[in-house]
Design a protein around this motif. Sequence first.
Motif, PDB file in Angstrom:
ATOM      1  N   VAL A 157      53.394  37.666  41.942  1.00 47.34           N
ATOM      2  CA  VAL A 157      52.265  38.452  41.078  1.00 47.34           C
ATOM      3  C   VAL A 157      51.185  37.869  40.867  1.00 47.34           C
ATOM      4  O   VAL A 157      49.927  38.139  40.857  1.00 47.34           O
ATOM      5  CB  VAL A 157      52.840  37.979  39.334  1.00 47.34           C
ATOM      6  CG1 VAL A 157      52.127  38.308  38.332  1.00 47.34           C
ATOM      7  CG2 VAL A 157      54.464  38.635  39.142  1.00 47.34           C
ATOM      8  N   GLY A 158      50.966  36.275  41.755  1.00 50.89           N
ATOM      9  CA  GLY A 158      49.639  35.559  41.219  1.00 50.89           C
ATOM     10  C   GLY A 158      48.998  35.772  42.692  1.00 50.89           C
ATOM     11  O   GLY A 158      47.855  36.550  43.118  1.00 50.89           O
ATOM     12  N   ALA A 159      49.730  36.721  44.350  1.00 45.47           N
ATOM     13  CA  ALA A 159      49.316  37.143  44.759  1.00 45.47           C
ATOM     14  C   ALA A 159      48.918  38.353  45.247  1.00 45.47           C
ATOM     15  O   ALA A 159      47.953  38.910  45.676  1.00 45.47           O
ATOM     16  CB  ALA A 159      50.277  36.837  46.237  1.00 45.47           C
ATOM     17  N   VAL A 160      49.053  39.710  43.992  1.00 47.84           N
ATOM     18  CA  VAL A 160      49.003  41.002  43.948  1.00 47.84           C
ATOM     19  C   VAL A 160      47.642  41.038  43.279  1.00 47.84           C
ATOM     20  O   VAL A 160      46.862  41.652  44.248  1.00 47.84           O
ATOM     21  CB  VAL A 160      50.728  42.009  43.502  1.00 47.84           C
ATOM     22  CG1 VAL A 160      49.241  43.012  43.415  1.00 47.84           C
ATOM     23  CG2 VAL A 160      51.649  41.396  44.095  1.00 47.84           C
ATOM     24  N   PRO A 161      47.508  40.350  42.639  1.00 50.60           N
ATOM     25  CA  PRO A 161      45.578  40.994  42.059  1.00 50.60           C
ATOM     26  C   PRO A 161      44.790  40.472  42.958  1.00 50.60           C
ATOM     27  O   PRO A 161      43.713  41.153  43.242  1.00 50.60           O
ATOM     28  CB  PRO A 161      45.496  39.356  40.816  1.00 50.60           C
ATOM     29  CG  PRO A 161      47.022  39.910  40.582  1.00 50.60           C
ATOM     30  CD  PRO A 161      47.824  39.767  41.642  1.00 50.60           C
ATOM     31  N   PHE A 162      44.869  39.455  44.112  1.00 49.92           N
ATOM     32  CA  PHE A 162      44.223  39.410  45.349  1.00 49.92           C
ATOM     33  C   PHE A 162      44.507  40.446  46.130  1.00 49.92           C
ATOM     34  O   PHE A 162      43.062  41.062  46.557  1.00 49.92           O
ATOM     35  CB  PHE A 162      44.337  37.394  45.606  1.00 49.92           C
ATOM     36  CG  PHE A 162      44.101  37.231  46.723  1.00 49.92           C
ATOM     37  CD1 PHE A 162      42.360  36.728  46.842  1.00 49.92           C
ATOM     38  CD2 PHE A 162      44.781  37.612  47.834  1.00 49.92           C
ATOM     39  CE1 PHE A 162      41.994  36.315  48.091  1.00 49.92           C
ATOM     40  CE2 PHE A 162      43.752  36.583  49.512  1.00 49.92           C
ATOM     41  CZ  PHE A 162      42.927  36.583  49.646  1.00 49.92           C
ATOM     42  N   LEU A 163      45.554  40.635  46.759  1.00 50.50           N
ATOM     43  CA  LEU A 163      45.857  41.250  48.027  1.00 50.50           C
ATOM     44  C   LEU A 163      45.657  42.622  47.444  1.00 50.50           C
ATOM     45  O   LEU A 163      44.667  43.649  48.275  1.00 50.50           O
ATOM     46  CB  LEU A 163      46.874  41.038  48.341  1.00 50.50           C
ATOM     47  CG  LEU A 163      47.458  39.887  48.924  1.00 50.50           C
ATOM     48  CD1 LEU A 163      49.506  40.130  48.801  1.00 50.50           C
ATOM     49  CD2 LEU A 163      47.371  39.559  50.155  1.00 50.50           C
ATOM     50  N   LEU A 164      45.446  43.397  45.995  1.00 55.80           N
ATOM     51  CA  LEU A 164      45.644  44.838  46.526  1.00 55.80           C
ATOM     52  C   LEU A 164      44.142  45.097  46.823  1.00 55.80           C
ATOM     53  O   LEU A 164      43.870  45.855  46.877  1.00 55.80           O
ATOM     54  CB  LEU A 164      46.825  45.207  44.936  1.00 55.80           C
ATOM     55  CG  LEU A 164      47.142  46.295  44.817  1.00 55.80           C
ATOM     56  CD1 LEU A 164      47.741  46.994  46.157  1.00 55.80           C
ATOM     57  CD2 LEU A 164      47.757  47.102  43.626  1.00 55.80           C
ATOM     58  N   PRO A 165      42.918  45.021  45.477  1.00 52.38           N
ATOM     59  CA  PRO A 165      42.224  44.751  45.932  1.00 52.38           C
ATOM     60  C   PRO A 165      41.256  44.560  46.976  1.00 52.38           C
ATOM     61  O   PRO A 165      40.532  46.065  47.145  1.00 52.38           O
ATOM     62  CB  PRO A 165      41.187  44.161  44.513  1.00 52.38           C
ATOM     63  CG  PRO A 165      42.455  43.734  43.684  1.00 52.38           C
ATOM     64  CD  PRO A 165      43.430  43.015  44.429  1.00 52.38           C
ATOM     65  N   LEU A 166      41.187  43.790  47.472  1.00 50.61           N
ATOM     66  CA  LEU A 166      41.228  43.508  49.159  1.00 50.61           C
ATOM     67  C   LEU A 166      41.480  45.261  49.979  1.00 50.61           C
ATOM     68  O   LEU A 166      40.622  45.327  50.666  1.00 50.61           O
ATOM     69  CB  LEU A 166      42.173  41.884  49.527  1.00 50.61           C
ATOM     70  CG  LEU A 166      40.522  41.264  50.741  1.00 50.61           C
ATOM     71  CD1 LEU A 166      39.393  40.993  50.087  1.00 50.61           C
ATOM     72  CD2 LEU A 166      41.617  40.126  51.124  1.00 50.61           C
ATOM     73  N   MET A 167      42.662  44.835  49.428  1.00 48.97           N
ATOM     74  CA  MET A 167      42.946  46.042  50.904  1.00 48.97           C
ATOM     75  C   MET A 167      42.463  47.502  49.901  1.00 48.97           C
ATOM     76  O   MET A 167      42.123  48.171  51.431  1.00 48.97           O
ATOM     77  CB  MET A 167      44.500  46.307  50.509  1.00 48.97           C
ATOM     78  CG  MET A 167      45.740  47.253  51.436  1.00 48.97           C
ATOM     79  SD  MET A 167      47.289  47.911  51.681  1.00 48.97           S
ATOM     80  CE  MET A 167      47.269  47.811  49.959  1.00 48.97           C
ATOM     81  N   PHE A 168      42.487  47.499  49.010  1.00 44.31           N
ATOM     82  CA  PHE A 168      41.739  49.074  48.406  1.00 44.31           C
ATOM     83  C   PHE A 168      40.206  49.368  48.931  1.00 44.31           C
ATOM     84  O   PHE A 168      40.048  49.964  49.883  1.00 44.31           O
ATOM     85  CB  PHE A 168      42.006  49.011  47.195  1.00 44.31           C
ATOM     86  CG  PHE A 168      43.063  49.327  46.286  1.00 44.31           C
ATOM     87  CD1 PHE A 168      44.142  50.008  47.129  1.00 44.31           C
ATOM     88  CD2 PHE A 168      42.913  48.650  45.015  1.00 44.31           C
ATOM     89  CE1 PHE A 168      45.241  50.505  46.754  1.00 44.31           C
ATOM     90  CE2 PHE A 168      44.566  49.469  44.718  1.00 44.31           C
ATOM     91  CZ  PHE A 168      45.687  49.851  45.374  1.00 44.31           C
TER      92      PHE A 168
END
Length: 471
Positions: free
Chosen positions: A272-283
Amino acid sequence: MNRTLPLILAVALFMEQMDSTVIATSLPAIAADIGTSPVTLKLALTSYLVSLAIFIPISGFMADRFGAKKVFRIAIAVFVLGSIACAFSNSLAAFVLSRFLQGMGGAMMTPVGRLVLVRAVPREQLVKAMAWLTVPALIGPIAGPPLGGFVTTYFSWHWIFLINVPIGLLGIIISGFVLPDFAREETGRLDLSGFLLCSIGASGLVFGLSVISLPALPPIVGVLTVLLGFLASALYIRHAFQASNPILNLGLFANRAFRSAIIGGSLFRIGVGAVPFLLPLMFQVVFGLTPFQSGLLTFASAFGAIAMKFIATTALRLGGFRVVLVAASVLGAASIAVNALFTPATPHWIIVTVLIGSGLLRSLFFTSATALVFAELGDREASQASTISAAAQQVSIALGVAVGGGILEMSAFITGTELGMDAFVSAFLIVAALSALAAIPFLSLPPEAGSRVSGHIKRRNRGDEPTPAGE
């Protein structure tokens, strides 16, 4: 149940959780205004997390010694003062110190707020109360980036911090009338040696992992600091079993429900801590969306978190903690893995639907796991449990961001190319697998674990019909 109490506490936690992410999209504007670079200004993000890590271990002692209500209100005041200082900062040093001051207030608000709720609410209503408390706390980090981008674009970055002033003052006033006055607990002398070891251990881990994942300093600094954090943590474990009154009572881990909640929750938070970092970056990097568009998409998971409030009580009554937490761990991890299937051609309505489902599962997990932390403990142990839970949360979230960033960096190094879709696919699948491991600690729980809170065994044994979840 009096909903005013958890809502007042939730507003304070929302303010603190949102503020930890809101400046992420505003770093360039703030950096330009105070005369530094966005990369260097990431030290302000790190200083906030370090402050949390230093002062969370002492929060339970302070609440017992001076009263939970008084400490909670003072924590809001410190947070507001830090916010004002941030808004008027005109140099890097002033901004970093102001964020540190904010973190001092935030370190007390979260664990002490949970402690107030646990002591004020009957155990059989704890899940419902935790649902009211958990939803705003989950929405805060999601709302931060789009709100920060909006305020910075159309107003000024200063308002990101000034908006906390009226909210905080209102919280201080209302909490004075709403929060109950608890009797002070006998605490004994402060375990100063334990506090120093705990603070160095937790802040070393959080600071080191933050530097590794958001390199504002040479990576070797992060690695050495993490090693220092591990050493101090090991020394504290040895100290805790020798001290008569340790600052963090590790003896609570003898309770199976508490142990499962802390270990399982920490594993799940890595993903869960990684998703807010990874998802916006991928978008933004792969899909070509603007920061504001990216923030609006990721905000969809907030609707799932809100929907959870209506099902958490019923789900735990029907399935019990073991079934619900194992299912939420596996399905929540699967919802993280699904992010790896997104492409620039994926319709936004599909992405939004997946993120809403992901938010619901994540919120169900954390509401249940947080309630399980206190389910089989008495009020005298609650302050220690809340402190340990908050410290574990900070370390695991920092670890999640470090793991996500580390996977991307390693992928770019191996392929010798810029970040592409393959790197994000690998990152999402790996952090999803780590989150799925959270199911393992819960598998060992007996069916009756936390039954006083969930009501599961009572219904099964007596054949009671489930009462409506209600509001």
